[in-house]
Write a protein that holds these residues in place. Sequence first.
Motif, PDB file in Angstrom:
ATOM      1  N   CYS A 117       0.833  -1.197   0.000  1.00  0.00           N
ATOM      2  CA  CYS A 117       0.000   0.000   0.000  1.00  0.00           C
ATOM      3  C   CYS A 117       0.874   1.255   0.000  1.00  0.00           C
ATOM      4  O   CYS A 117       2.052   1.201   0.372  1.00  0.00           O
ATOM      5  N   VAL A 118       0.298   2.352  -0.432  1.00  0.00           N
ATOM      6  CA  VAL A 118       1.070   3.590  -0.583  1.00  0.00           C
ATOM      7  C   VAL A 118       1.748   3.981   0.734  1.00  0.00           C
ATOM      8  O   VAL A 118       2.925   4.321   0.763  1.00  0.00           O
ATOM      9  N   MET A 119       1.006   3.863   1.841  1.00  0.00           N
ATOM     10  CA  MET A 119       1.583   4.255   3.127  1.00  0.00           C
ATOM     11  C   MET A 119       2.794   3.394   3.453  1.00  0.00           C
ATOM     12  O   MET A 119       3.816   3.899   3.929  1.00  0.00           O
ATOM     13  N   ALA A 120       2.715   2.090   3.170  1.00  0.00           N
ATOM     14  CA  ALA A 120       3.852   1.204   3.442  1.00  0.00           C
ATOM     15  C   ALA A 120       5.047   1.601   2.580  1.00  0.00           C
ATOM     16  O   ALA A 120       6.192   1.572   3.029  1.00  0.00           O
ATOM     17  N   MET A 121       4.780   1.997   1.331  1.00  0.00           N
ATOM     18  CA  MET A 121       5.891   2.387   0.457  1.00  0.00           C
ATOM     19  C   MET A 121       6.548   3.673   0.936  1.00  0.00           C
ATOM     20  O   MET A 121       7.766   3.818   0.875  1.00  0.00           O
ATOM     21  N   VAL A 122       5.709   4.597   1.412  1.00  0.00           N
ATOM     22  CA  VAL A 122       6.278   5.850   1.920  1.00  0.00           C
ATOM     23  C   VAL A 122       7.110   5.553   3.174  1.00  0.00           C
ATOM     24  O   VAL A 122       8.188   6.116   3.370  1.00  0.00           O
ATOM     25  N   GLU A 123       6.621   4.628   3.983  1.00  0.00           N
ATOM     26  CA  GLU A 123       7.386   4.224   5.169  1.00  0.00           C
ATOM     27  C   GLU A 123       8.704   3.569   4.776  1.00  0.00           C
ATOM     28  O   GLU A 123       9.751   3.848   5.363  1.00  0.00           O
ATOM     29  N   ASN A 124       8.633   2.685   3.774  1.00  0.00           N
ATOM     30  CA  ASN A 124       9.869   2.047   3.285  1.00  0.00           C
ATOM     31  C   ASN A 124      10.850   3.089   2.766  1.00  0.00           C
ATOM     32  O   ASN A 124      12.051   2.999   3.005  1.00  0.00           O
ATOM     33  N   ALA A 125      10.313   4.054   2.039  1.00  0.00           N
ATOM     34  CA  ALA A 125      11.178   5.107   1.495  1.00  0.00           C
ATOM     35  C   ALA A 125      11.849   5.847   2.645  1.00  0.00           C
ATOM     36  O   ALA A 125      13.060   6.098   2.627  1.00  0.00           O
ATOM     37  N   ARG A 126      11.071   6.154   3.674  1.00  0.00           N
ATOM     38  CA  ARG A 126      11.646   6.901   4.797  1.00  0.00           C
ATOM     39  C   ARG A 126      12.668   6.066   5.561  1.00  0.00           C
ATOM     40  O   ARG A 126      13.714   6.568   5.967  1.00  0.00           O
ATOM     41  N   VAL A 183      11.541  13.962   2.676  1.00  0.00           N
ATOM     42  CA  VAL A 183      11.007  12.604   2.837  1.00  0.00           C
ATOM     43  C   VAL A 183      10.277  12.482   4.168  1.00  0.00           C
ATOM     44  O   VAL A 183       9.192  11.911   4.261  1.00  0.00           O
ATOM     45  N   ASN A 184      10.893  13.035   5.193  1.00  0.00           N
ATOM     46  CA  ASN A 184      10.300  12.944   6.525  1.00  0.00           C
ATOM     47  C   ASN A 184       8.957  13.677   6.576  1.00  0.00           C
ATOM     48  O   ASN A 184       7.987  13.190   7.153  1.00  0.00           O
ATOM     49  N   GLU A 185       8.889  14.830   5.931  1.00  0.00           N
ATOM     50  CA  GLU A 185       7.623  15.570   5.916  1.00  0.00           C
ATOM     51  C   GLU A 185       6.576  14.845   5.078  1.00  0.00           C
ATOM     52  O   GLU A 185       5.399  14.857   5.413  1.00  0.00           O
ATOM     53  N   ALA A 186       7.022  14.212   3.998  1.00  0.00           N
ATOM     54  CA  ALA A 186       6.093  13.427   3.183  1.00  0.00           C
ATOM     55  C   ALA A 186       5.465  12.346   4.056  1.00  0.00           C
ATOM     56  O   ALA A 186       4.246  12.145   4.068  1.00  0.00           O
ATOM     57  N   TRP A 187       6.315  11.690   4.810  1.00  0.00           N
ATOM     58  CA  TRP A 187       5.834  10.620   5.696  1.00  0.00           C
ATOM     59  C   TRP A 187       4.870  11.173   6.742  1.00  0.00           C
ATOM     60  O   TRP A 187       3.802  10.613   6.984  1.00  0.00           O
ATOM     61  N   MET A 188       5.230  12.306   7.346  1.00  0.00           N
ATOM     62  CA  MET A 188       4.363  12.873   8.391  1.00  0.00           C
ATOM     63  C   MET A 188       3.012  13.294   7.811  1.00  0.00           C
ATOM     64  O   MET A 188       1.957  13.035   8.386  1.00  0.00           O
ATOM     65  N   THR A 189       3.067  13.972   6.653  1.00  0.00           N
ATOM     66  CA  THR A 189       1.839  14.465   6.033  1.00  0.00           C
ATOM     67  C   THR A 189       0.918  13.305   5.663  1.00  0.00           C
ATOM     68  O   THR A 189      -0.275  13.305   5.977  1.00  0.00           O
ATOM     69  N   LEU A 190       1.503  12.291   4.998  1.00  0.00           N
ATOM     70  CA  LEU A 190       0.661  11.197   4.518  1.00  0.00           C
ATOM     71  C   LEU A 190       0.179  10.328   5.672  1.00  0.00           C
ATOM     72  O   LEU A 190      -0.942   9.827   5.657  1.00  0.00           O
TER      73      LEU A 190
END
Lengths: 315, 476
Positions: free
Chosen positions: A83-92, A110-117
Amino acid sequence: MLGKTANAIFWMFRYLERAENTARLLEAGFRMALTRGGDAAGEEWRSVINTLGMDEAYEAKHESYSGPEACDFILRDRDNPECVMAMVENARNNARLSRTSITTEVWEAVNEAWMTLKGLLTRQVREANLSHVLYSIRREATQVRGATYGSMLRNDIFHFARAGTFVERADNTARILDVKYHLLLPSLAHVGSRLDAGQWESILRALSARRAHREVIHAGKPDASGIAELLILDPRFPRSLAYCYDTLSENLSALAAIHGQESQCNSLMREAETKLSETSIDDIFDRGLHEFLVDFISSNRAIANAIAEDYRFTH
Amino acid sequence: MSKKAESNFDEMYYADGSVRPAYSQYQDWFEKQDPSDMRLKDKEAEGLFRRAGITFNVYGDTAAEERLIPFDMVPRIISGNEWRKLSRGIEQRVRALNAFIHDLYHRQEIVRSGRFPERLLRQNEAWLPQMVGFTPPGHVYTHIVGIDLVRTGPDEFMVLEDNARTPSGVSYMLENRETMIAMFPDLFAGINVQKVSDYPARLARSLAACAPPATTGKPVIAVLTPGIYNSAYFEHAFLADQMGAELVEGADLRVVEGRVQMRTTAGFKPIDVLYRRVDDEYLDPLTFNPDSVLGVPGIFDVYLAGGITIANAPGTGIADDKAIYSFMPDIVEFYTGEKPLLPNVPTWRCAEPDSLAYVLDNLEELVVKEVHGSGGYGMLIGPTASKKDIKAFAKKLRAKPENYIAQPTLALSTCPVFTKAGLAPRHVDLRPYVLVSPNGIDLTPGGLTRVALKKGSLVVNSSQGGGTKDTWVLDD
């Protein structure tokens, strides 16, 4: 730089690219489903989930394909490792692993992307809010890309980041094309039908290619083969396979120059690039678009594996 | 102000409410600030820390939540004069610590002289027989030391603890200052605060000066971390980044041709100095814990052969044990020939029958700590404990007295923190960071001020509701 760090950078950018493309595909699916309704909408969602390769996991959990369920599954369902959230977490997480190689600007983006999403995706996304969420995913990915372009030294780290981006993008474009073609155009007889035009429209949307497409129409190629040519062979279009490979090839050559030697990934790259540049859209349709794409996805994977091997990502 | 706080030494205000000289410029500035703006700034600070990812993971927290250590935006201010005095005491102590550890692993003169009981070595898990007879490159054991200080009066600083293994928290010293500068640039334009921002450069220089004999060319430094799930990972990455060093894990390292080498994209490259943030026990599965996957098989042999510097040296933990702490005044005198400039907190060793009897009789007034404990766990704070807790603790104490030391409950100094209702006094301590190399002892002016955010609380540990403050040493 450490092999582990190169691996982390490469995957950080792959995951970001994949998260963004997933959001684009979801957006296209949502548009298509809206204009169709009923069973056809269900079919559209099935096709989106299928393109993303999530069908097995989805069907294990849901009995039918519906908009709210599909969106939730794609965006934030913990049972869906892709899922998108898991990918953003992996990216972070990969950004944390390579924290010493990226600039503060990139890390904070990247960190803000993670926080926002994370904030937007804590609860199920309501339909009225979906386009805002999808917009945010695209926007956050754009921020990271901008920070990368604007702040990173053009060294090996940068080239691994770009290599990750274009390996992933080429794969994603090929998959989007394949599923749409594969499912909906089993024979060339359908080319030019009304349904077909709608499907191509959704592909263009998924790839942010509508503007580019208008340019192509100006050039007098409004048919399916013209669109396929744009998405596969046009080196001016930044999500086309040709563009991805032009760029990837530059990144891999730069890495070879930095390391003082060419390796396996460079020869695979050269082979793939030559093949792509010597192919016309008619060749592709003659041979079969599906067969072409399957070959492409597999040789793309081989290049990715060679990069990992050549640069000691894991051993 | 509570009655209790009034009896403590407050670092900002005299008992009559007038402001002490070190804080006078800050006070002038603070009075001109709009309270509602300050409340907004308080929120802004949290946002800055979150964005920068200055978080720590909580062990055993399955949700893998990342937490922030609360930051208080009122600086803790130390005058140049106070600092010069403190520095001399700290340097003396750190010099003694290094000499002490060297002696323990060599001739043990201090034991022969009868001033230090040998049983404390034999019982100590931090004692590494493998280090006996070996001298680390540059004769340095404690490359980085954190000395925890508490204050009880205008001139009374005391050492509460010596952190000689892998003192953490220095990234907060640096980030707290960055945050203050970002939020209140005008404050720094008007007040001369000594900078801390060159700590990473000092650290890199100090570590490079301890390079091993095998080094050729400019020393290659790497930071060894247990990985991204470690609670201090942010700090490991931060320091490596700021030093321009590689951040490595055990899996990146291998012994090749008698050197510890890291796997780079261009093959294996030797490391000269390894700043490890991994405990001794996990450093080398061949020499220590065979189950460790965090370390490097064979690194200890390379170390003994002069192929790498490990900072801090294995076995330095012997010096930051709380039972050994109680001997520090003697240790300082023994190795420097001088009276200690910085006193210890008076300490009863419960292993000694007379002391045990005294401690048991006075539990409700004492703080009792486990000898090997850390982070404020497993301790008893007599004055705030219930009768039941005291009784239960007494039982544990009688069963294993050698496991405990006791100290009086100190009237720790307070420093104001920002609350919604304005400034309010809270208890603080201070951890300055000291670097040791053959070129000398290097002390960055400042450190980490930890503050007990709960009114009246004496526990400053971040694991138990403590926060941090920017620490200023004035250039006056």
